[in-house]
Design an enzyme around this catalytic site. Structure first.
Site, PDB file in Angstrom:
ATOM      1  N   HIS A   1       0.718  -1.516  -0.182  1.00 20.91           N
ATOM      2  CA  HIS A   1      -0.104  -0.166   0.298  1.00 20.91           C
ATOM      3  C   HIS A   1       0.652   1.462   0.092  1.00 20.91           C
ATOM      4  CE1 HIS A   1      -3.149  -2.587   1.016  1.00 20.91           C
ATOM      5  NE2 HIS A   1      -2.982  -3.017   1.777  1.00 20.91           N
TER       6      HIS A   1
ATOM      7  N   HIS B   1      -6.642  -4.636  -1.683  1.00 21.41           N
ATOM      8  CA  HIS B   1      -6.589  -5.936  -1.637  1.00 21.41           C
ATOM      9  C   HIS B   1      -6.215  -6.485  -2.683  1.00 21.41           C
ATOM     10  CE1 HIS B   1      -5.933  -4.611   2.413  1.00 21.41           C
ATOM     11  NE2 HIS B   1      -5.112  -4.621   2.594  1.00 21.41           N
TER      12      HIS B   1
END
Ligand SMILES: Nc1ncnc2c1ncn2[C@@H]1O[C@H](COP(=O)(O)OP(=O)(O)O)[C@@H](O)[C@H]1O
Ligand SMILES: Nc1ncnc2c1ncn2[C@@H]1O[C@H](COP(=O)(O)OP(=O)(O)O)[C@@H](O)[C@H]1O
Ligand SMILES: [Mg+2]
Ligand SMILES: [Mg+2]
Ligand SMILES: [Mg+2]
Ligand SMILES: [Mg+2]
Lengths: 332, 216, 332, 216
Positions: free
Chosen positions: C56, C218
């Protein structure tokens, strides 16, 4: 084609409108599509402008602001801007001390800036130009268009912007830009092609296990195509021609710039930077400054470029000088 | 057949040529862009089309009469809207052509050649390209030369134009094996060989549009 | 799979090494893989840590530094970090005033932070936790895992970091974090799937003309899949649930955050921001602050998310407060 | 057949079970990850494999004897290396199992059930999931219950373990139609139905590994 856009022919205008809305404290966007520093012109300060095709964001519009560019001229996607833009930008930022044009070495950019400089000079504004041509993937020769201007442009714009902000005159600012150009070398690679909004399909086809080395920032095919390699191997392939070209040698202090091409996430750029830093360490070259991120992109292309700038104290000082633009900010 | 008895083309003939070429460019936008994708940056058709779409309303707004004035408007519109390499080059072409024909309400082969001479030398001053560099000059210069030869040989304008088209065709095709020394294609080095130059192709279409319009 | 990496199982370690090398003035990377503010612990200052799976970037490691996080705990790619990391980070940043854990609402993160908090408290460190759960794409319910923590996390970390830097105590810092959580709503979408380095193929398949709305960070499938739409339509689809949920109303002052998912270039984010800004204007909502860029990504996923935070004066002040981290910097 | 005459399992039996399971996980890494890709984030197999590969050297370094001590090492190793949701849950499973069997060099069905009870309630305290939430509990709880029933019915350990496997299988398959209420799959809402839960699948493999190792 998968893009967050409304229509191919509205991308540039809408992106500029978005930029203007997001950064109204720093910039204004004016016809004919120029991005101008909010407080331009600044009396007595040398104006610094640049420009080029769109699709390389944040370059150049994201570098307009205190300590960097006074204006940017974004063309259509991957298309040099038109002389009207550079002429308008030159007028908008001229504070009486003249204006420097930082031009990336592409035939179109050169010619359009040329025409604009003639027009601006006809209106009594002193204009100088420096051409950035740092891409070692292209063979340099008197008989060709020469090397492309790539990552070194970002470094030049920051350092030259710092120099102009310090109150230096046009000759000094021009010389500083030339000094950056003389000391910077870059090379890039792609894992995927970019897709032009107006074309709708990838500019070139790369196999699922292929990469292109020596790519430019417009989806131009590169020096060679080969099977995909590890990050360490890719860094080696990009760094070797860069290091040999200047050449960079043990004891040098450099600014190392790892740039993402638009479709590559930061986690991969740090993997690349790790390899760059350790390779330089092995050669006794000191990384005095660095920049890691996507600053000169090629739309949604996945890939990276590496630039090395051999620093001296003055360049280092102007690199460190305060900057406040949409894309680069420090010192205030 | 547009040439009048004394071999002259009128303002309307020139305007019709530009309009026809705008249509040809629109039709070939994808083709020119695909050629540019192979050795450039995939925008030549888009660039040219953007320019000529901007030219059309300017043409409509123009008061008929002065061929040179009209061509200057075409040139400056292209300079102001195309960008890239083709913008200044095509812009200069029409601008210089216009300067060479300023104030004229009709233009014959001789002035046509003068216009081409002026245009080509300005384009070379600007772009610093030589024949053989794999650029639009490689179609334009042979076309001009063929037109001159035919004219000197006393050929009819229609025949002279056909000779120009043949020469442009040949010049365009001759760019295929060339290694580019100017423009984006030069970045490819040897890999630029084997591909036809997009700019030479759009020039070929320009000469064809003249022949089709004036001698079709 | 096309990535600039050496080996899937070395990505996180090498990216952290790259980060440490690039930002050695700001951070240090210590075992067991924690990113710690260079000058931590700071006596008397509440420590603020966060963490989560890697992939991320720049979140969270890129937000470590003055005015934001004191430490970050990066797990394996898309995998919550282990308690040892949070425990070590908590110890490393505790300056005697206690430590706040900012936890994104994922089962794994919650449980691992939970175990870590127990361990740290057993060692006498006062620990509080705030869970960020701002993703309106997920139906909220007492009986489910609840909403995911997404873009709001970035805003919380900045504002809470500013609050902690101001010298506030643990209760105040915790309350400020909860206040951000209570006032922020987000939603995201994807144009493409991400590809996990260890998996080597896209997590989900999207047709060439499809997009996924309500996606997490995700590669989890989203709320619905549909034909690709224009940027304006996409903004409408993301904004409507966000606006209705709080709800945001005319007269509100907001921070608007347009985030890129990793594979989407800035030019598109500005097109999106343009649509967001004009939609908010139409509703009488004032954009007092904004952030446009890729700050909480999902590897190489193409797409974006939008977050809106309803601001009050104090949140605004802490947002504006100086910050100096690898990814966000202003005021110094 | 590992159970001795008095129905006891030794330290070596437990260590062999863990080793066998580590192999099963390695073999099913891709399968579990694929299941997780459908309704989660495509890492369950990778997570479990990372954990059990870290467990193996710890096991080798362990002095044989105390079953509980060994299981605690397994649990804390999983907590420290797996992360995600499965790390704390599987870690807690083995940690609590280990606490329940601390100091024992052999373990019978009865202690096995005590260990499972302790493990399951700790996992529920931590993860706050109930049966039917579409989690690994949906295989684990039925397996434990079947084992208890068989044991109460006086079945031989081998038969009891087979009953547990059958129940785990059934519980695992029963997760398919469920709408997830916990874990990442819950974000999908109704779209989570129609997919087998990855965690329930790895639990099923765990019970199977016990049966295959101890009663194979
Ligand atoms: N220096 C030059 N002189 C003449 N023609 C040139 C030169 N450089 C490029 N060209 C022509 O321009 C064409 C490309 O135009 P275009 O694609 O519109 O611009 P750009 O290269 O900026 O994208 C080439 O195919 C070539 O014919
Ligand atoms: N609250 C919970 N209680 C019990 N089991 C859970 C819970 N949340 C998730 N799980 C289990 O964890 C599995 C996912 O594990 P894994 O993929 O390794 O972790 P993550 O979801 O963090 O990526 C799910 O399939 C489910 O069986
Ligand atoms: Mg171009
Ligand atoms: Mg082109
Ligand atoms: Mg995970
Ligand atoms: Mg998972």
């Amino acid at each position: 084609m998968k893009k967050l856009i409304n229509a191919p022919d509205r991308v540039v205008d809408e992106a500029l409108a978005g930029m203007a809305a997001a950064h109204s404290d720093l910039i204004r966007v004016e016809p004919p599509n120029i991005v101008v520093r909010k407080d331009a012109p600044r009396r007595g300060k040398v104006g610094v402008i640049s420009g080029g095709g769109s699709g390389h964001e944040p370059m150049h519009g994201g570098f307009v602001g205190l300590g960097m560019l006074d204006a940017a001229c974004p063309g259509a996607v991957f298309t040099s801007p038109v002389p009207d833009q550079m002429q308008a930008a030159t007028k908008a930022v001229d504070g009486g001390a003249g204006v420097l044009h930082i031009v990336k070495n592409y035939t179109g950019d050169i010619m359009n800036f040329d025409l604009a400089a003639q027009l601006a000079e006809a209106e009594g504004i002193q204009v100088k130009s420096v051409v950035i041509a740092d891409d070692v993937a292209v063979k340099d020769s008197l008989y060709t268009a020469g090397r492309r201007g790539v990552g070194g442009t970002v470094l030049a714009e920051k350092i030259v912007g710092g120099c102009a902000e310090s109150g230096a005159n046009l000759d000094t600012v021009t010389a500083m830009c030339q000094r950056v150009q003389d000391n910077v070398r870059s090379m890039g690679m792609a894992l995927t092609s970019c897709t032009l909004p107006s074309v709708g399909k990838p500019t070139f086809d790369l196999g699922d296990d292929e990469m292109e080395i020596g790519i430019g920032i417009h989806g131009e095919p590169g020096r060679s195509r080969m099977k995909i390699a590890t990050a360490d191997q890719i860094v080696e392939m990009l760094m070797t021609p860069i290091l040999e070209d200047l050449p960079f040698k043990s004891g040098d202090r450099v600014l190392a710039f790892v740039n993402g091409m638009g479709g590559t996430p930061l986690i991969e750029l740090y993997v690349v930077y790790n390899a760059v830093a350790s390779m330089l360490k092995g050669k006794g070259i000191t990384v005095a400054r660095n920049l890691v991120g996507s600053y000169i992109t090629s739309l949604d292309m996945a890939g990276c470029s590496i630039s090395l700038l051999k620093l001296d104290d003055e360049m280092t000082r102007f690199w460190d000088a305060p900057v406040h633009t949409p894309a680069l900010r420090w010192g205030l | 057949m547009s040439f009048d008895k004394s071999g002259q083309l009128s303002y309307d003939d020139f305007a019709a040529w530009i309009r026809r070429y705008a249509g040809v460019i629109a039709d070939n936008k994808q083709y020119l862009t695909d050629l540019d994708a192979a050795i450039g940056d995939a925008d030549h058709g888009i660039n040219m089309d953007r320019g000529f779409q901007a030219v059309l309303p300017k043409l409509d707004a123009q008061t008929p009469g002065d061929v040179g004035a009209m061509l200057k408007v075409v040139g400056s519109t292209l300079i102001s809207t195309v960008g890239g390499a083709s913008g200044p080059l095509y812009g200069t072409f029409f601008l210089q052509f216009g300067i060479a024909t300023a104030g004229q309400s009709s233009v014959g082969l001789e002035q046509l050649l003068k216009g081409l001479d002026a245009a080509i030398s300005a384009m070379q001053r600007l772009g610093k390209a030589e024949p053989g560099d794999k650029t639009l000059l490689d179609a334009l210069i042979p076309a001009r030369d063929a037109l001159r030869r035919a004219s000197e040989d006393g050929e009819q304008p229609a025949k002279a134009l056909s000779a120009a088209v043949d020469a442009a065709d040949e010049g365009m095709r001759a760019t295929i094996p060339l290694v580019a020394r100017k423009g984006r294609a030069s970045y490819l080095g040897d890999r630029s060989a084997g591909h036809q130059d997009p700019g030479a192709t759009s020039v070929d279409l320009l000469i064809r549009a003249a022949r089709d319009q004036w001698a079709g």
